[in-house]
Scaffold this active site. Structure first.
Site, short mmCIF file in Angstrom:
data_model
loop_
_atom_site.label_atom_id
_atom_site.label_comp_id
_atom_site.label_asym_id
_atom_site.label_seq_id
_atom_site.Cartn_x
_atom_site.Cartn_y
_atom_site.Cartn_z
N ARG A 27 0.81 -1.21 0.00
CA ARG A 27 0.00 0.00 0.00
C ARG A 27 0.86 1.27 0.00
NH1 ARG A 27 -5.38 -1.38 2.00
NH2 ARG A 27 -5.67 0.72 2.81
N ASN A 101 -6.08 5.42 9.99
CA ASN A 101 -6.00 5.77 8.57
C ASN A 101 -7.02 6.86 8.30
OD1 ASN A 101 -4.08 3.89 8.04
ND2 ASN A 101 -5.42 2.46 6.98
N LYS A 491 2.95 5.18 -15.71
CA LYS A 491 3.71 4.05 -15.16
C LYS A 491 5.19 4.43 -14.99
CE LYS A 491 1.03 1.90 -13.84
NZ LYS A 491 -0.11 2.63 -14.10
N LYS A 609 -1.19 2.62 -2.35
CA LYS A 609 -2.03 1.80 -3.23
C LYS A 609 -3.49 2.19 -3.14
CE LYS A 609 -2.72 -1.61 -6.09
NZ LYS A 609 -2.30 -1.45 -7.48
#
Length: 614
Positions: A27, A101, A491, A609
């Site tokens: 993540r 979180n 990417k 993530k």
């Protein structure tokens, strides 16, 4: 944010917590910590900046005993990455410890009020405000932990998934959520907590996904109790998680990203299974059958998404408009939610999110619902927030995606959008039978053509070594290939930290051409399609300025081969399906350049993530 783990039971908590944190490393995070209550009811908190391995090293000579504990990987929002700002956070007395979180939006106001009452803070985080506030209320009013948490959450504005320990209640964890995911795993005389199911599935497949406003009271030796902030007891639904341990392990690959690139043929087969018949003559989506009236009466479709999902939405726009003749708008969810958009009751809003927890996309869904629009969700994570908030939708069924840079989720999203466009178009009568059958048949063959492309991995790895020097990249495409150019550039940025931009090839002359010189690599998607000749002209313009061209071409294309510096041959397919083929070599190019540069491919810096904050 970013990762939460918890345990209460008969086993030693520390090994379970550490293993859980490692399961959540995908993540993205910058620090980690654990809190445990030992047999003498001492609440021990240990934290370290950096990786979970740093935390393990720090704990090597510490008291890590105890059968109850919570742990966290932090992605900095308030306060720089440091051991002080890492979670868990103690309360002032060190009787309580919290992990969290999300973002507490009114933390500054709450902190100021607490400081005026003499409360002293150790960190710069919004999270510490929560635990200090809970303790203040608990002591001031002489309350148990649950009641204090309930009162505090009445005052909190923002998103949270929290877990709290109280050394005076050593057999209890209180966990709560609002707009940030939290899962409770139910074992035999033990419970597990996770931001998602990945740290839990090794021990149990029985889970409860907490809903917004839920508070879980997890007590040793008792059944799970779920209440809300008004202390009304709720009846949580226990679900079975359909994930096996092998799906979240590397399986012999050096990185999760490479594993997930190579999983794409199988993933798309799974995505289409049960939706395209064996003869490859028909697409069936249950959502289109069950909600045909709502979907077919749409005057407009609005796609809301972020990042890679937004790029998939751009491809979906072209598919739906071409096949269904319905106007489609693609919006960044983060902008859509704030710009007072015009949304009508005869609009369909398609929300795309790999995790199903993207905060901006979830907020966009809620906004569209308030305006009466019909909401269709496209997600990967079963049981996540967006599928529960939407009217209907489709899972992409590509399995857990661990690498932070999305690969198989992108192609899964494009595949579902293609099937949705086909299913709607056939119901609407806006596509000929010949075209419909041709696209369905070709879509069914895409996994095999992906396997052909994956054979180019070694060739692309060799090619990548030539471009590790580059500081900038330009990606160009037209039509269906333009979003692929955007995705290829993203990417490269994400994992190699090389600046890259994606552009429609025709727009190169309107600015980017000024950047082109002998040091500028330009990736051009130049397969045989309706605009082939125009893209060929763009390549010639680049070469005239000494740019380095890496061209993705159709097999047998000798024209571009002669003028490009490097070519990557792709199997032929329909133009509308080319994104599913062309994106794979761009994923591999980014991967291998990042590896050559020695970057952390699976956990790129500063990225998470599941983006559960704005």
């Amino acid at each position: 944010m970013c990762g939460i783990v918890g345990y209460i039971g008969k086993r030693e908590a520390y090994p379970i917590l550490i293993k859980g944190l490692k399961r959540l490393e995908y993540r993205g995070y910058d620090s980690a910590g654990v809190a445990m209550i030992n047999g003498q009811n001492a609440l021990n908190v240990y934290k370290a900046k950096g990786k979970v391995s740093n935390l393990e090293e720090y704990c090597s000579d510490k008291d890590i005993s105890g059968t109850i504990g919570i742990a966290h990987t932090r992605w900095a929002t308030h306060g720089e990455p440091s051991s002080v700002n890492a979670h868990p956070h103690y309360s002032e007395s060190k009787n309580l410890a919290i992990i969290h979180n999300g973002i507490i939006e009114n933390y500054a106001d709450l902190k100021r009020k607490l400081m005026e009452k003499g409360v002293k803070f150790r960190s710069d985080t919004d999270t510490e405000v929560l635990v200090q506030f809970v303790e203040y209320v608990q002591v001031k009013k002489n309350l148990d932990l649950l009641t204090a948490v309930q009162l505090v959450l009445h005052e909190v504005i923002g998103a949270y998934a929290i877990a709290i320990l109280d050394k005076n209640q050593p057999d209890t964890i209180i966990a709560a959520r609002k707009q940030s995911p939290l899962v409770v795993g139910i074992g035999e005389d033990e419970f597990f907590i996770g931001s998602d199911a990945s740290p839990i599935i090794e021990y149990t497949d029985q889970v409860v996904y907490l809903e917004d406003g839920n508070i879980a009271v997890i007590k040793r030796g008792e059944e799970l109790k779920v209440v809300n902030i008004y202390n009304i007891e709720l009846s949580p639904e226990v679900k079975t998680v359909d994930i096996n341990l092998g799906q979240i392990e590397k399986g012999g690959y050096p990185h999760f990203m490479l594993k997930e690139i190579f999983e794409q043929p199988e993933c798309l087969t799974n995505c289409m299974r049960g939706r395209i018949n064996i003869e490859a003559t028909h697409v069936t989506l249950s959502a289109v059958i069950d909600y045909k009236e709502q979907l077919l009466r749409a005057k407009r479709i609005i796609i809301v998404a972020c990042g890679t999902s937004w790029h998939a939405g751009l491809i979906g726009k072209q598919m739906i408009e071409n096949l269904c003749r319905i106007p489609v708008e693609v919006e960044y969810a983060s902008e859509f939610r704030y710009r007072n958009p015009v949304v009508n009751k005869d609009d369909v809003v398609i929300a795309i999110s790999q995790s199903g927890e993207t905060a901006d996309t979830l907020a966009a869904v809620e906004l569209a619902k308030r305006h009466g629009a019909f909401i269709y969700g496209i997600c990967n994570a079963i049981g996540s927030s967006i599928p529960r908030a939407t009217d209907t939708g489709s899972y992409i069924h590509v399995g857990p995606e661990i690498g932070v840079a999305s690969t198989k989720a992108f192609t899964g999203q494009v595949t579902v959008l293609t099937m949705l466009a086909l299913a709607m178009a056939q119901e609407m009568g806006t596509v000929s039978e010949e075209d419909y059958l041709h696209i369905v048949k070709e879509l069914n063959e895409i996994p095999e053509k992906m396997k052909e492309v994956l054979k180019l991995n070694s060739r692309i790895a060799d090619l990548s070594r030539m471009f590790t020097y580059a500081r900038n990249f330009l990606y160009l495409g037209r039509g269906f290939s333009y979003p692929v150019a955007l995705e290829g550039a993203l990417k490269l940025k994400e994992i190699s930290y090389i600046h890259a931009e994606g552009y429609p090839a025709a727009e190169m002359k309107h600015g980017p051409i000024a950047l082109i010189d002998s040091d500028m690599p330009v990736v051009v998607i130049a397969t045989h399609n309706a605009m082939y000749e125009k893209v060929l002209s763009n390549i010639q313009e680049i070469k005239a300025r000494k740019g380095k061209v890496i061209a993705l071409i159709s097999k047998g294309d000798e024209t571009i081969r002669k003028i490009a510096d490097e070519v990557i041959e792709l199997p032929d397919t329909l133009e509308c399906l080319e994104p599913l083929i062309a994106t794979i070599p761009l994923q591999m190019l980014a991967y291998h350049i990042a590896v050559c540069k020695g970057k952390n491919v699976d956990q790129p810096r500063n990225l998470a993530k599941s983006v559960t904050v704005e």
